[in-house]
Design an enzyme around this catalytic site. Structure first.
Site, short mmCIF file in Angstrom:
data_model
loop_
_atom_site.label_atom_id
_atom_site.label_comp_id
_atom_site.label_asym_id
_atom_site.label_seq_id
_atom_site.Cartn_x
_atom_site.Cartn_y
_atom_site.Cartn_z
N GLU A 77 20.52 25.29 -77.65
CA GLU A 77 21.94 25.96 -77.34
C GLU A 77 22.08 25.94 -75.90
OE1 GLU A 77 21.62 30.10 -78.42
OE2 GLU A 77 23.72 30.52 -77.86
N ASP A 118 5.95 32.77 -67.05
CA ASP A 118 6.38 32.18 -65.90
C ASP A 118 7.62 32.67 -65.21
OD1 ASP A 118 6.54 30.41 -63.90
OD2 ASP A 118 7.10 28.48 -65.08
P1 ADP Z 1 12.12 22.38 -66.44
O1 ADP Z 1 11.44 22.22 -67.57
O2 ADP Z 1 12.16 21.05 -65.83
O3 ADP Z 1 11.44 23.36 -65.45
P2 ADP Z 1 14.29 24.32 -66.70
O4 ADP Z 1 13.88 24.74 -68.32
O5 ADP Z 1 13.93 25.14 -65.63
O6 ADP Z 1 13.66 22.55 -66.42
O7 ADP Z 1 15.64 23.63 -67.11
C1 ADP Z 1 16.23 23.15 -65.81
C2 ADP Z 1 17.76 23.81 -65.60
O8 ADP Z 1 18.51 23.50 -66.79
C3 ADP Z 1 17.23 25.43 -65.34
O9 ADP Z 1 17.13 25.70 -63.81
C4 ADP Z 1 18.65 26.03 -65.74
O10 ADP Z 1 19.68 25.95 -64.79
C5 ADP Z 1 19.24 24.89 -66.79
N1 ADP Z 1 19.08 25.29 -68.26
C6 ADP Z 1 17.76 25.56 -68.78
N2 ADP Z 1 18.04 25.89 -70.13
C7 ADP Z 1 19.36 25.94 -70.39
C8 ADP Z 1 20.18 26.12 -71.57
N3 ADP Z 1 19.65 26.37 -72.70
N4 ADP Z 1 21.44 26.09 -71.28
C9 ADP Z 1 22.05 25.64 -70.07
N5 ADP Z 1 21.43 25.31 -68.94
C10 ADP Z 1 20.09 25.46 -69.11
#
Ligand code: ADP
Length: 302
Positions: free
Chosen positions: A99, A209
């Protein structure tokens, strides 16, 4: 726990989840992550999805992340994005689909951080006895902290777990950075960890984390957790990490303390818990983190 559906292509996932009429209208990069490529996928009916992708051999990382998100979601204490599926696409990438957390239309609410603190404290207090797959300190699957593998072998005791699965493997990976004195301090610290840490009454489910980049505003306007490195451990380890890179607003800490009693001496333990993350940064990003690691070692390691 229901197994997350696995797909052999992104288009198969879209068809299965949303029907044959739906297709991808737009893909837009999302920035902010350290590890994966992230994008917002908009379907032809304007449904927004979030996709992380990486090389095909990253599929186990996505499976581990998915298990963490599902386990947190199952407690019902705090929101995470709803998982949709994962798989490997013939174009040569593994993906995790979920989502899209879109808080952009939500007006900032004065209780945002205290509500988040209450939800997090509820997660930490959640009774994990009898929870499927909760067998002490650890997690049913190893996972990743950044791109470093994180061992989650079950332990009966928290302090043993924190030594064997957290500090020792990171020290081992970083051993080339250390001099003789450091090595002596490391051995002392690992041998005397029970002088500095304490066992909790019960294991808590941790995000693992928990820095500001892994908290985002969801479509309901509340703080959602993303990108966990989840495991069952001492709640103080999660709290400690919130303070490592700047900290959250005061109202977060006031409410957390009101909901979740923290034993005296937490400030000393906090720096030991954060030593794990500093070591991980040393291993991932190099010697700019060595000074901070050595400072902590000087305090505890002799
Ligand atoms: P990584 O696994 O590379 O660390 P993240 O999980 O931190 O990636 O996600 C990268 C960026 O995407 C996050 O900083 C956030 O801003 C955005 N993000 C992460 N999950 C979602 C989501 N479910 N919906 C919208 N944006 C998201």
């Amino acid at each position: 726990m229901k197994k997350l559906q696995s797909y052999t292509s992104l288009s198969e996932a879209i068809r299965d989840l949303f029907g044959n009429e739906k297709s991808i209208a737009n893909k837009q990069p999302v920035f902010g992550g350290d590890i994966n490529t992230a994008c917002k996928i908009t379907l032809n009916d304007q449904t927004a999805l979030f996709m992380k992708s990486n090389r095909p051999d990253a599929l186990p990382n996505f499976e581990a992340e998915a298990l963490g998100l599902e386990t947190i979601a199952e407690t019902g204490c705090i929101r995470v994005p709803q998982l949709l599926g994962l798989g490997t696409d013939p174009e040569g990438y593994a993906f995790l689909l979920m989502e899209f957390a879109d808080g952009s239309h939500c007006r900032p609410n004065s209780s945002y951080w205290s509500q988040f603190a209450e939800n997090l404290a509820n997660l930490h207090k959640h009774d994990v006895h009898g929870a499927e797959n909760a067998l002490g300190f650890g997690f049913p699957k190893d996972n990743y902290i950044g791109h470093t593998a994180q061992k989650n072998t079950w332990h009966e005791n928290w302090i043993d777990f924190f030594r064997d699965c957290r500090l020792a493997p990171q020290f081992q990976m970083a051993s080339g950075y250390f001099e003789k004195t450091d090595h002596r301090r490391i051995t002392h610290l690992l041998d005397h960890l029970d002088q500095y840490l304490a066992e909790p009454d019960a294991p808590s489910l941790l995000h693992g984390d928990l820095w500001a980049g892994n908290v985002m505003t969801g479509s309901d306007g509340t703080a959602w957790l993303i990108d966990p490195a989840a495991y069952y451990g001492h709640a103080e380890a999660d709290l400690a990490m919130t303070e490592l890179f700047g900290g959250f607003p005061r109202s977060f800490y006031q409410t957390y303390q009101a909901c979740m009693h923290t034993d005296p001496g937490y400030a000393d333990r906090r720096d030991l818990y954060n030593l794990y993350h500093l070591l991980n940064h040393l291993n991932m990003f190099g010697s700019s983190y060595l000074g901070s690691v050595q400072r902590t070692l000087r305090r505890y390691g002799s």
